[in-house]
Structure formats: C-alpha cells, structure tokens
Design a protein around this motif. Structure first.
Motif, PDB file in Angstrom:
ATOM      1  N   LYS A   1      -5.747   9.053   2.018  1.00  0.00           N
ATOM      2  CA  LYS A   1      -5.591   8.685   3.432  1.00  0.00           C
ATOM      3  C   LYS A   1      -4.662   9.648   4.180  1.00  0.00           C
ATOM      4  CE  LYS A   1      -5.049   4.292   4.556  1.00  0.00           C
ATOM      5  NZ  LYS A   1      -6.174   3.845   5.390  1.00  0.00           N
TER       6      LYS A   1
ATOM      7  N   ARG B   1       7.068   2.416   1.374  1.00  0.00           N
ATOM      8  CA  ARG B   1       6.382   1.222   0.890  1.00  0.00           C
ATOM      9  C   ARG B   1       6.822   0.812  -0.513  1.00  0.00           C
ATOM     10  NH1 ARG B   1       2.129   0.197   4.728  1.00  0.00           N
ATOM     11  NH2 ARG B   1       1.492  -1.587   3.453  1.00  0.00           N
TER      12      ARG B   1
ATOM     13  N   VAL C   1       5.093   7.756   2.928  1.00  0.00           N
ATOM     14  CA  VAL C   1       4.483   6.461   2.594  1.00  0.00           C
ATOM     15  C   VAL C   1       4.994   5.963   1.241  1.00  0.00           C
ATOM     16  CG1 VAL C   1       2.309   5.342   1.930  1.00  0.00           C
ATOM     17  CG2 VAL C   1       2.394   6.758   3.976  1.00  0.00           C
TER      18      VAL C   1
ATOM     19  N   MET D   1      -3.592   2.415  -5.761  1.00  0.00           N
ATOM     20  CA  MET D   1      -3.163   2.459  -4.354  1.00  0.00           C
ATOM     21  C   MET D   1      -2.462   3.779  -4.035  1.00  0.00           C
ATOM     22  SD  MET D   1      -4.263  -0.207  -2.764  1.00  0.00           S
ATOM     23  CE  MET D   1      -3.324  -0.147  -1.223  1.00  0.00           C
TER      24      MET D   1
ATOM     25  N   LYS E   1       3.508  -4.617   0.863  1.00  0.00           N
ATOM     26  CA  LYS E   1       3.721  -3.177   1.062  1.00  0.00           C
ATOM     27  C   LYS E   1       2.954  -2.350   0.029  1.00  0.00           C
ATOM     28  CE  LYS E   1       8.396  -3.765   2.758  1.00  0.00           C
ATOM     29  NZ  LYS E   1       9.812  -3.533   2.423  1.00  0.00           N
TER      30      LYS E   1
ATOM     31  N   TYR F   1     -11.880   1.799  -3.734  1.00  0.00           N
ATOM     32  CA  TYR F   1     -10.628   2.275  -3.131  1.00  0.00           C
ATOM     33  C   TYR F   1     -10.686   3.727  -2.665  1.00  0.00           C
ATOM     34  CZ  TYR F   1      -8.535  -1.949  -5.047  1.00  0.00           C
ATOM     35  OH  TYR F   1      -8.234  -3.262  -5.333  1.00  0.00           O
TER      36      TYR F   1
ATOM     37  N   ARG G   1      -5.149   6.137  -3.366  1.00  0.00           N
ATOM     38  CA  ARG G   1      -5.759   5.819  -2.060  1.00  0.00           C
ATOM     39  C   ARG G   1      -4.917   6.383  -0.916  1.00  0.00           C
ATOM     40  NH1 ARG G   1      -9.475   2.215   0.323  1.00  0.00           N
ATOM     41  NH2 ARG G   1      -8.772   1.322   2.302  1.00  0.00           N
ATOM     42  N   TRP G   2      -3.589   6.198  -1.015  1.00  0.00           N
ATOM     43  CA  TRP G   2      -2.717   6.724   0.040  1.00  0.00           C
ATOM     44  C   TRP G   2      -2.731   8.257   0.054  1.00  0.00           C
ATOM     45  CZ3 TRP G   2      -1.349   4.340   4.163  1.00  0.00           C
ATOM     46  CH2 TRP G   2      -1.119   2.963   4.158  1.00  0.00           C
TER      47      TRP G   2
ATOM     48  N   SER H   1      -1.375  -3.859   0.071  1.00  0.00           N
ATOM     49  CA  SER H   1      -2.172  -3.944   1.297  1.00  0.00           C
ATOM     50  C   SER H   1      -1.855  -2.723   2.146  1.00  0.00           C
ATOM     51  CB  SER H   1      -1.845  -5.227   2.074  1.00  0.00           C
ATOM     52  OG  SER H   1      -0.722  -5.037   2.926  1.00  0.00           O
ATOM     53  N   GLU H   2      -2.554  -2.607   3.279  1.00  0.00           N
ATOM     54  CA  GLU H   2      -2.285  -1.500   4.195  1.00  0.00           C
ATOM     55  C   GLU H   2      -1.727  -1.988   5.525  1.00  0.00           C
ATOM     56  OE1 GLU H   2      -5.569   1.570   2.351  1.00  0.00           O
ATOM     57  OE2 GLU H   2      -6.074   0.512   4.185  1.00  0.00           O
TER      58      GLU H   2
ATOM     59  N   GLU I   1      -5.930  -9.781   2.126  1.00  0.00           N
ATOM     60  CA  GLU I   1      -5.842  -8.324   2.273  1.00  0.00           C
ATOM     61  C   GLU I   1      -6.208  -7.619   0.967  1.00  0.00           C
ATOM     62  OE1 GLU I   1      -5.161  -6.475   4.980  1.00  0.00           O
ATOM     63  OE2 GLU I   1      -4.865  -8.197   6.311  1.00  0.00           O
TER      64      GLU I   1
END
Length: 416
Positions: A66, A16, A12, A59, A275, A114, A62-63, A278-279, A306
């Motif tokens: 995830k 991204r 990711v 972010m 990228k 987040y 957050r990734w 947002s997701e 978003e």
C-alpha cells in the motif's frame, strides 16, 4: 529510540505498533524512498493454512504494498524439509514433497485476500525457495557459504541458546536452518533486488545472518525489520482459541468462527488489535479502544467486522454479525453457526452428548466436555445441560439442536 521516519512504510510500522527493531532505520528509509523496493517474509508450509499468529506478518506485507513497496511471499518448499528450530521445544515432524506442495496450495489462497499479485512494480510475487535450495551441491555450499558462518556466533542466538539451556536436543538438520534462511535472503536480493526481510522478533538472529552473508558474498546492502512477538493482554499466545488454532482458510475455520474470535477480544486489546489488523485511522483505533462498558462491545464488533472483511469479504462479515446478534441478543439459532452434520450410521442407537461437544469442536476432549457440563458451562438448546451421560438419538435430531459452551461458543448438530 526516537526516530522520525521519512518513508511511508516505516512511519506506518512505527505508528501502528508493528515495529520491534530494525537493523538500520535510516538506510532502510532512504532505500524505500526510491520506490518499488521489494521486501519479503518467509512462511514454512507445515499446514494447509496459516493461522491468526501469522496475520501480523501478512498485514506488514500488505502495508508494504500500500505504501509503494513490492511484497514477496517466500514459500519454504525447501526449508520446510528441514524445520525452523526457533523457540521450539522439540524437532518439527518432517514432511514429504507432496504434503509440502499441498500445504503451499492451501496457503496461497490466504495471501490473495490481502495482496495483489502481478507483474507491476508494486505487485506481489510468490516464490518458493525450493527454486534454489533443491539443487544445491553440498560440498560447493559448504565451501562457498558455510565458511562465512561462525559456530560460536550461531550458538549465541537466543533461538538456539534456549534449546541448549534446557538440555533439549537440537539436530544438525535444524541447526542448518539459519544458514538456509540467510542464503534465501541473499538469493532474493541477487535474483529479485529484494532489500528487506521482515519477521517476528524471534527471527532476529536469522535475519542478521542473511544481512551479513549478502554483504560478504555479493556486497549487497540489505535490511531487517522485526515485529513484536504478540500475546494477548492476559498472556496467551496469539493465534490460539479454546477450540484450537484460529485458521485463516475458510474451509478449516468458518468465517463466523473467525469473526467470533475477534468479537471475543479482551477489552484491553481492542485498540492495539485495530491498529495491527485493520486499516482504520490510528486516531479512530485509539478512540474505539478507549471506550468502556457496553460501548467497548460495539468496538469489538467493529474490530471483528473490519478483520473479517479483509479476509473473507464484507458479505461474510455482515452474515457473521447478523448470526451473532440472532444468537446472543434474541436467543435464536442463527443461520451461520458452525454445523456438525451426522448420518444415521454415525448415530447408530444414539451418540453421547459428550461426543457431540468434541465432534463439533466445542471441547478438545471428552474429559474437557464432561468438566464443562459439571461446571454448568454447557447448554443444550439454550437450557442448562447437567447430564453428561445423555444420549442423543435420531428422534432428538428430527430438527437441529444447538450446543453451547459458555456464553460465546455455539454449534448446531443436525441429521444429514
């Protein structure tokens, strides 16, 4: 380099556009594949909110969550007392303990939008480095930690070198910062099994120091990953707008103003920002970013929706879009515009329209407001404003008035 990632997280980051550099791609990949591995980013508590410039780091955390990792938000309750000299032209003002605690309380509210905090294997943790820095014994620290740092090497790091090259003062207090940050990484590894530090590419030297220290002192295997220092396509630093910092806390910048910041994105940045912030699937980000003409404006609305939904929720994003369409497409006022409420005592016998532009945040100074008016960039209730000496009294505010700076920035002024 061409590297084919094995872990979802590194994939990711690469796909991204988050990844500038990594200390050991393969080692990090293999460690992450074991699952539940913790990674951290440090945030100093120099204000009551983070701004958009920090959003790329948030972010990344957050990734990490995830994709099965465990994010740590490290609050710099200790290091904020020193100040990070990285790529600054001057020394940061020093804050007292109460101001730092107040700032941390404000910043905590952003992260909860987040990240999911809790006790599970991939739940986020919030840790304050004052936990170990406040009680350090200076002589013990010098003997046990300081001996592992080479002054020659520290002087070679770009963040320090750039200050010295400009012959700007770098205090011993600030010079210690990189040692404290390295110590943070070691302590997070020792206490919480943290294997990864992330940050902007200006933090590379500090991250490498932490990796070296962790290996030398406790023989720990840890990794570093940096993101590019982000500027907009026209060269501006991310996180700033014409009216100042784009704060993430809703009480410091309204959801509408936040939405509007993203809606005003330059055409060339739309795909890249989708990228990063947002997701949406990468293919969809590329498709939206390649649109032209009127269609790219709808892509910007999608971007704004978003990003605002992630931070403030879908309802706030929808309200902001509705207000924007009311203001821009129908020439209306809109319910969600930033509003300046004045009391009768504020007004007195009248207040100049120049002061209103400053107080409402549409201009940074009286001089800037006057220039805006002189250059035909100011409007009052959608009519051109040409008189910088215009006074506004209680009669004029019997109903709210709308101020506009250019085509995209608006505010309401009303009597409270």
């Amino acid at each position: 380099m061409t590297y084919h990632p094995k872990s979802d997280f590194v994939a990711v980051m690469m796909e991204r556009g988050f990844l500038a550099d990594c200390t050991d791609y393969q080692g990090l990949d293999e460690a992450l594949l074991k699952g539940g591995r913790a990674g951290y980013i440090g945030f100093d508590a120099t204000a009551k909110s983070l701004h958009v410039g920090s959003l790329i780091q948030i972010m990344m955390l957050r990734w990490l969550q995830k994709t099965g990792g465990k994010p740590i938000t490290l609050m710099g309750g200790g290091t904020t007392k020193v100040g990070d000299p990285s790529f600054r032209a001057d020394e940061r003002p020093l804050l007292d303990a109460q101001a730092i605690d107040d700032n941390i309380a404000g910043i905590k509210r952003v992260f909860s939008a987040y990240l999911t905090y809790g006790d599970g294997p991939s739940d986020a943790m919030m840790i304050n480095n004052a936990e170990w820095l406040d009680d350090l014994n200076y002589l013990d620290f010098l003997r046990d930690i300081g001996r592992h740092f080479s002054i020659n090497r520290m002087l070679s790091f770009e963040s320090v070198k750039s200050r010295l090259d400009r012959e700007q003062s770098l205090s011993f207090l600030e010079f210690n910062y990189m040692i404290l940050q390295a110590y943070d990484f070691m302590e997070l590894h020792r206490r919480y099994g943290c294997i990864l530090q992330m940050g902007g590419s200006d933090q590379w030297g500090n991250i490498v120091n932490g990796i070296d220290l962790t290996r030398r002192v406790i023989d720990g295997e840890v990794y570093g990953l940096t993101s590019p220092l982000l500027t907009t396509s026209d060269g501006k630093k991310m996180g700033k707008s014409q009216s100042g910092a784009v704060w993430l806390n809703g009480d410091m910048l309204s959801p509408y103003e936040f939405w509007q910041f993203w809606r005003n994105t330059t055409d060339a940045d739309v795909g890249r920002f989708l990228k990063l912030y947002s997701e949406l699937p990468v293919d969809e980000c590329d498709r939206l970013g390649a649109l032209e003409g009127a269609e790219i404006n709808e892509a910007k609305v999608r971007l704004a929706n978003e990003v605002t939904t992630l931070l403030h929720g879908a309802e706030a994003a929808a309200a902001a879009e509705a207000t924007a369409r009311e203001v821009f497409e129908k020439g209306g006022v809109g319910d969600d515009l930033p509003t300046l409420t004045l009391s009768e005592s504020d007004l007195g016998d009248g207040i100049s329209v120049v002061q209103l532009f400053v107080k409402s945040g549409l201009a940074g100074s009286g001089k800037e407001a006057k220039r805006l008016i002189a250059e035909n960039g100011a409007r009052l209730d959608d009519q051109p404003l040409t008189n910088a000496g215009l006074m506004i009294d209680a009669n004029a505010l019997s109903s709210p008035i709308k101020l506009s700076a250019g085509k995209k920035r608006h505010a309401l002024v009303q009597l409270g």
